[in-house]
Each structure stands twice: as C-alpha cells, then as structure tokens.
Write a protein that holds these residues in place. Structure first.
Motif, PDB file in Angstrom:
ATOM      1  N   GLU A 268      -0.985   2.089   8.812  1.00  0.00           N
ATOM      2  CA  GLU A 268       0.241   1.674   9.486  1.00  0.00           C
ATOM      3  C   GLU A 268       0.898   0.445   8.860  1.00  0.00           C
ATOM      4  O   GLU A 268       2.039   0.137   9.155  1.00  0.00           O
ATOM      5  CB  GLU A 268      -0.006   1.448  10.973  1.00  0.00           C
ATOM      6  N   HIS A 269       0.189  -0.243   7.968  1.00  0.00           N
ATOM      7  CA  HIS A 269       0.744  -1.440   7.326  1.00  0.00           C
ATOM      8  C   HIS A 269       1.158  -1.208   5.876  1.00  0.00           C
ATOM      9  O   HIS A 269       1.539  -2.157   5.191  1.00  0.00           O
ATOM     10  CB  HIS A 269      -0.271  -2.578   7.394  1.00  0.00           C
ATOM     11  N   LEU A 270       1.112   0.032   5.418  1.00  0.00           N
ATOM     12  CA  LEU A 270       1.479   0.312   4.027  1.00  0.00           C
ATOM     13  C   LEU A 270       2.963   0.097   3.756  1.00  0.00           C
ATOM     14  O   LEU A 270       3.355  -0.135   2.621  1.00  0.00           O
ATOM     15  CB  LEU A 270       1.083   1.744   3.647  1.00  0.00           C
ATOM     16  N   GLU A 271       3.785   0.175   4.773  1.00  0.00           N
ATOM     17  CA  GLU A 271       5.227  -0.002   4.611  1.00  0.00           C
ATOM     18  C   GLU A 271       5.713  -1.317   5.226  1.00  0.00           C
ATOM     19  O   GLU A 271       6.902  -1.465   5.498  1.00  0.00           O
ATOM     20  CB  GLU A 271       5.963   1.178   5.253  1.00  0.00           C
ATOM     21  N   ASP A 272       4.816  -2.253   5.432  1.00  0.00           N
ATOM     22  CA  ASP A 272       5.173  -3.540   6.033  1.00  0.00           C
ATOM     23  C   ASP A 272       6.175  -4.283   5.158  1.00  0.00           C
ATOM     24  O   ASP A 272       6.189  -4.120   3.941  1.00  0.00           O
ATOM     25  CB  ASP A 272       3.900  -4.384   6.212  1.00  0.00           C
ATOM     26  N   SER A 273       7.015  -5.088   5.776  1.00  0.00           N
ATOM     27  CA  SER A 273       8.015  -5.839   5.019  1.00  0.00           C
ATOM     28  C   SER A 273       7.407  -7.009   4.247  1.00  0.00           C
ATOM     29  O   SER A 273       7.987  -7.487   3.273  1.00  0.00           O
ATOM     30  CB  SER A 273       9.111  -6.352   5.956  1.00  0.00           C
TER      31      SER A 273
ATOM     32  N   VAL B 254      -6.130   9.989   1.592  1.00  0.00           N
ATOM     33  CA  VAL B 254      -5.924   8.551   1.384  1.00  0.00           C
ATOM     34  C   VAL B 254      -5.063   8.316   0.144  1.00  0.00           C
ATOM     35  O   VAL B 254      -4.135   7.503   0.172  1.00  0.00           O
ATOM     36  CB  VAL B 254      -7.273   7.811   1.258  1.00  0.00           C
ATOM     37  N   SER B 255      -5.335   9.042  -0.916  1.00  0.00           N
ATOM     38  CA  SER B 255      -4.546   8.856  -2.135  1.00  0.00           C
ATOM     39  C   SER B 255      -3.098   9.295  -1.942  1.00  0.00           C
ATOM     40  O   SER B 255      -2.189   8.709  -2.538  1.00  0.00           O
ATOM     41  CB  SER B 255      -5.179   9.588  -3.319  1.00  0.00           C
ATOM     42  N   GLU B 256      -2.863  10.282  -1.094  1.00  0.00           N
ATOM     43  CA  GLU B 256      -1.487  10.721  -0.821  1.00  0.00           C
ATOM     44  C   GLU B 256      -0.688   9.648  -0.080  1.00  0.00           C
ATOM     45  O   GLU B 256       0.536   9.628  -0.155  1.00  0.00           O
ATOM     46  CB  GLU B 256      -1.477  12.027  -0.038  1.00  0.00           C
ATOM     47  N   LEU B 257      -1.360   8.777   0.629  1.00  0.00           N
ATOM     48  CA  LEU B 257      -0.682   7.659   1.277  1.00  0.00           C
ATOM     49  C   LEU B 257      -0.274   6.582   0.269  1.00  0.00           C
ATOM     50  O   LEU B 257       0.727   5.892   0.460  1.00  0.00           O
ATOM     51  CB  LEU B 257      -1.595   7.018   2.331  1.00  0.00           C
TER      52      LEU B 257
END
Length: 128
Positions: free
Chosen positions: A65-70, A94-97
């Motif tokens: 949920e924090h992969l797109e954090d600002s 996981v790699s696709e994320l």
C-alpha cells in the motif's frame, strides 16, 4: 533523517522472524509525524518477514500500500522491505508490483535503483 530511518529499521533485526509479536512493536512507528521513521518501520516489517512464509502474508499487505506514496523515503522503505521479505522467493505477484516502477519515467533514480535492487533480491539464486 536517515539515522531515524535506520534506527527504526533496526527493530526488524531485533524482532527477526517473530512475525506475530513484532508487528505490535513496529506498529506504533507508523503513526509518527516523521516520514523517515515511518519508512524505517516499513523496512523493519520487511526485515522481520525475511524468509518467513505466512498464509496471511502481512508483509505484502502492509508494504504494497506504500509503493505509490508521495514521499520518496516511504517508497524506498516499502520497495526495499518487499525485496528483503521475499528474497529468493521468485514470487511473480510481488515482482509484478515492483516492475511498473522501473518503467515509470516520472520517478527518481533513487526509487528506480531501489526497485531494481529489490527485484534482484526477489530473484536471487533463481538464474532469472
């Protein structure tokens, strides 16, 4: 700043492999006002879950949920946390994320480099 991140991340080493008890200890750092402390908590979650397989997969749920954090440091903590937690697992989900981060021209080289390192950790020993 990085000192706060590494100090918080070190809790992951102290709580290593204690998946059930460690999340309670680390959770309070997610409510800090400092982004570097939160990033360290993300990294700590990845360290705690290193080489631990759990049906609930709390590391994936918390870190994804924090992969797109600002915040750059939050993204770095989440990406590196995933790489450490799933090192050697060769998990496609996981790699696709992480792969889209490598292709995004708007992200900084720090984040791209961390994503590349995390993918290397996930596939280490697989010859892929």
């Amino acid at each position: 700043e990085h000192g706060m991140m590494s100090a918080t991340a070190s809790l992951g080493m102290i709580q290593l492999w204690d998946v059930d008890g460690s999340l309670t200890t680390i959770d309070k750092y997610f409510y800090s006002q400092e982004a570097y402390v939160k990033a360290g908590a993300l990294l700590a979650v990845g360290i705690v879950h290193a080489s631990v397989r759990n049906n609930c997969d709390p590391a994936l749920a918390l870190l994804a949920e924090h992969l797109e954090d600002s915040s750059t440091c939050m993204r770095v903590g989440a990406i590196l946390g995933l790489g450490i937690a799933y090192a050697g697992s060769a998990r496609e989900d996981v790699s696709e994320l992480i792969k889209p981060i490598l292709e995004d021209p708007t992200v900084s080289m720090e984040i791209v480099g961390t994503a590349a390192l995390a993918l290397g950790l996930i596939y280490v020993g697989t010859a892929d």
